[in-house]
Scaffold this active site. Structure first.
Site, mmCIF file in Angstrom:
data_model
loop_
_atom_site.group_PDB
_atom_site.id
_atom_site.type_symbol
_atom_site.label_atom_id
_atom_site.label_comp_id
_atom_site.label_asym_id
_atom_site.label_seq_id
_atom_site.Cartn_x
_atom_site.Cartn_y
_atom_site.Cartn_z
ATOM 1 N N SER A 141 -43.360 -37.021 -3.876
ATOM 2 C CA SER A 141 -42.879 -36.963 -5.254
ATOM 3 C C SER A 141 -43.679 -37.861 -6.187
ATOM 4 C CB SER A 141 -41.400 -37.376 -5.313
ATOM 5 O OG SER A 141 -41.233 -38.695 -4.824
ATOM 6 N N HIS A 182 -44.989 -30.184 -4.755
ATOM 7 C CA HIS A 182 -43.770 -30.985 -4.900
ATOM 8 C C HIS A 182 -42.591 -30.091 -5.259
ATOM 9 C CE1 HIS A 182 -41.290 -34.108 -7.304
ATOM 10 N NE2 HIS A 182 -40.913 -34.077 -6.036
ATOM 11 N N GLU A 236 -44.100 -28.446 -8.580
ATOM 12 C CA GLU A 236 -45.300 -29.039 -9.180
ATOM 13 C C GLU A 236 -46.472 -28.876 -8.217
ATOM 14 O OE1 GLU A 236 -43.570 -32.678 -11.912
ATOM 15 O OE2 GLU A 236 -43.834 -33.048 -9.772
ATOM 16 N N ASN A 242 -41.158 -36.783 -12.674
ATOM 17 C CA ASN A 242 -40.747 -38.158 -12.396
ATOM 18 C C ASN A 242 -41.401 -39.155 -13.340
ATOM 19 O OD1 ASN A 242 -38.984 -37.524 -10.338
ATOM 20 N ND2 ASN A 242 -40.544 -37.626 -8.756
#
Length: 540
Positions: free
Chosen positions: A126, A147, A159, A197
């Site tokens: 991540s 991801h 992702e 994130n």
């Protein structure tokens, strides 16, 4: 007559059988791949196998696909604790072990020896460096980030992260794989935390900072759900994912970059040191007692004494907001009177770039005795203007942070000297209009505007660095976090000049370099790219 040869089913090795690995294995099986799921403990992979089979069959019972397809998918799953067996003949390795660079480097070094030369390595990290993992694998051109988001079968977003040496051919193959899995793909370069994130980091940090400044968790979350169309408030989200995990990620990116934008909030460190890490342990930003139906607040909300709704209202000025408010008030049965007449409440609307201080102080000077004054500019210091007015107990902050999202949601702000009865007059007016609101102590720029602008300016930094396209960033945040809009869409609707002014105000008020505006944002404002109203901003 000979029969047709049985088609060869492409094999994917999924390494790691925890929640993410099992979910990835499930979607690969449902897409027609053969999957070998590997982990170090026999009981772990056996449990994952049972869970995957149960979920696939349950999906068939719900009519998502025929029962025979479900059984065929279940039959293509093989589990093992032998890494050599998992690697044999695999076209893809999708790794989903725990987030440790040391562990991943060791794993990929072994996989390089065990896998066929053409195998592509896709890591579900991540936020760890794809480039570093690729170097450790000995196959940097064949290593890529893939991801997924939890729960994998339900979350559409993936992702796709390019390492510094990932080949164009592997990038194209990975996109084709993601599409075959039924996912919506966004592409980005290798950067700490990738898109979601990274750009969500200031959302959590600003919410935590507001909490440290005395705003309650439930007030912050309510404001973001109602005022910005978030599906869940950021602090409740932190409780579900684990406050300790979020703090570790924040500390890692702060160490990596040294950038004050990612500096952890001291209050959060104290919670983690005390073991208050979220829902899993029953204590986090909220409390989760066994006997309660849901999360319970740690601090009570501000309560105001009941006040009669005003019948007459003064609205100061001749700007568009003045005219709009007069119309809304009349529609709800209020008598709108001229400045100088008697009324229990005076509204002082604002527009960007106006000399608000002079307007507000003049409104108080000329206003009726005993009236409550609602200051409606979020970028003006409530306490300071209240003090300068000579009537600090009668001044209340009132703003609708994002009218294009919810024009019937307001933030009511209380200065240090604001009388609770004065604030009660304002909320009585909002109640009569059937408007939603939160009540909080004064904080620079309010709640919603502050959090959304922090997210937008982080996105501007990321765009300037070439992380991803405008469209992919917005898509990632909408799908990955269930936000009403993406950060660039919020910015274009608010006005880039408004976002810039908000960040400059926050920096001036706090002296904190975390609020320094992104150079790209300033350049766009100077170039007249102000957003939707100007016809061009991050979008045309």
């Amino acid at each position: 007559m000979s029969s047709s040869p049985t088609p060869i089913v492409e094999k994917i090795a999924v390494i790691g059988s925890g929640t993410m690995g099992a979910g990835i294995a499930q979607v690969c099986l449902q897409a027609g791949f053969a999957v070998t799921l590997q982990d170090i403990k026999t009981e772990q992979v056996a449990s994952a196998q049972q869970q995957i089979s149960r979920f696939i069959r349950r999906a068939a019972e719900k009519g998502q696909f025929p029962a025979e397809e479900a059984e065929a998918a279940v039959s293509r799953l093989h589990v093992t604790t032998d890494l050599t067996e998992a690697a044999q003949g695999a076209s893809w390795v999708i790794e989903a072990i725990f987030e440790s660079m040391e562990a991943k480097r060791s794993l990929y070094s072994r996989l390089n020896e065990l896998c066929p030369p053409e195998t592509v390595f896709a890591t579900n990290t991540s936020g760890l460096s794809i480039t570093e993992i690729g170097a450790a694998s000995g196959r940097p051109a064949q290593t890529i980030g893939l991801h997924f988001f939890n729960p994998v079968p339900l979350m559409k977003l993936v992702e796709v992260v390019r390492g510094a040496e990932t080949s164009p051919e592997v990038l194209a193959r990975t996109k084709a794989l993601g599409e075959k899995l039924g996912k919506t793909l966004v592409e980005c370069s290798d950067s700490p935390n990738f898109i979601v994130n990274r750009i969500n980091r200031p959302v959590g940090l600003e919410a935590q900072q507001l909490l440290q400044e005395g705003v309650t968790a439930q007030t912050i979350d309510k404001a973001m759900v109602l005022g910005a169309s978030f599906k869940m408030g950021p602090l409740m989200t932190n409780d579900l994912s684990g406050i300790n995990i979020g703090l570790a990620v924040t500390e890692n990116i702060f160490r990596e970059t040294g950038d004050p934008r990612y500096r952890p909030v001291p209050l959060v460190r104290r919670l983690v040191r005390a073991g208050h890490i979220g829902k899993r342990v029953g204590k986090g930003f909220y409390l989760y007692p066994n006997e309660a139906d849901g999360p319970q607040p740690r601090q009570g909300d501000i309560t105001l004494p009941a006040q009669p709704a005003p019948k007459r209202v003064i609205v100061v000025g001749e700007i568009y907001e003045t005219r709009r408010w007069r119309g809304k008030l009349a529609q709800h049965g209020f008598e709108v009177v001229e400045p100088g007449e008697a009324a229990p409440i005076v509204l002082v609307p604002a527009e960007p770039d106006m000399d608000y201080r002079e307007l507000f102080l003049k409104a108080v000077e000329e206003g009726p005795d005993g009236a409550v004054y609602a200051m409606m500019n979020p970028l003006a210091p409530l306490g300071e203007l209240a003090y300068q007015s000579g009537k600090p107990s009668q001044v209340v902050g009132l703003q609708c942070p994002l009218p294009f999202i919810h024009d019937k949601f307001f933030e009511v702000s209380l200065g240090l000297d604001t009388a609770s009865k004065a604030a009660g007059v304002v909320t009585a007016m909002l109640d009569r209009m059937d408007y939603k609101y939160t009540i909080a102590p004064e904080t620079p720029a309010g709640i919603v505007r502050r959090v959304v602008c922090a997210m937008a300016y982080e996105a501007a930094f990321a765009l300037q660095e070439g992380l991803a396209s405008v469209e992919d960033v917005d898509m990632a945040m909408r799908l990955g976090m269930n936000y009403g809009l993406g950060p660039f869409q919020y910015a274009d609707r608010m006005g880039l000049d408004v976002v810039l002014a908000t960040m400059e105000y926050l920096q001036a008020e706090t002296g904190d370099p975390r609020y320094r505006p992104a150079p790209l944002l300033r350049q766009m404002v100077r170039s007249g790219r102000l957003g939707q109203d100007a016809g061009r901003g991050f979008y045309e």
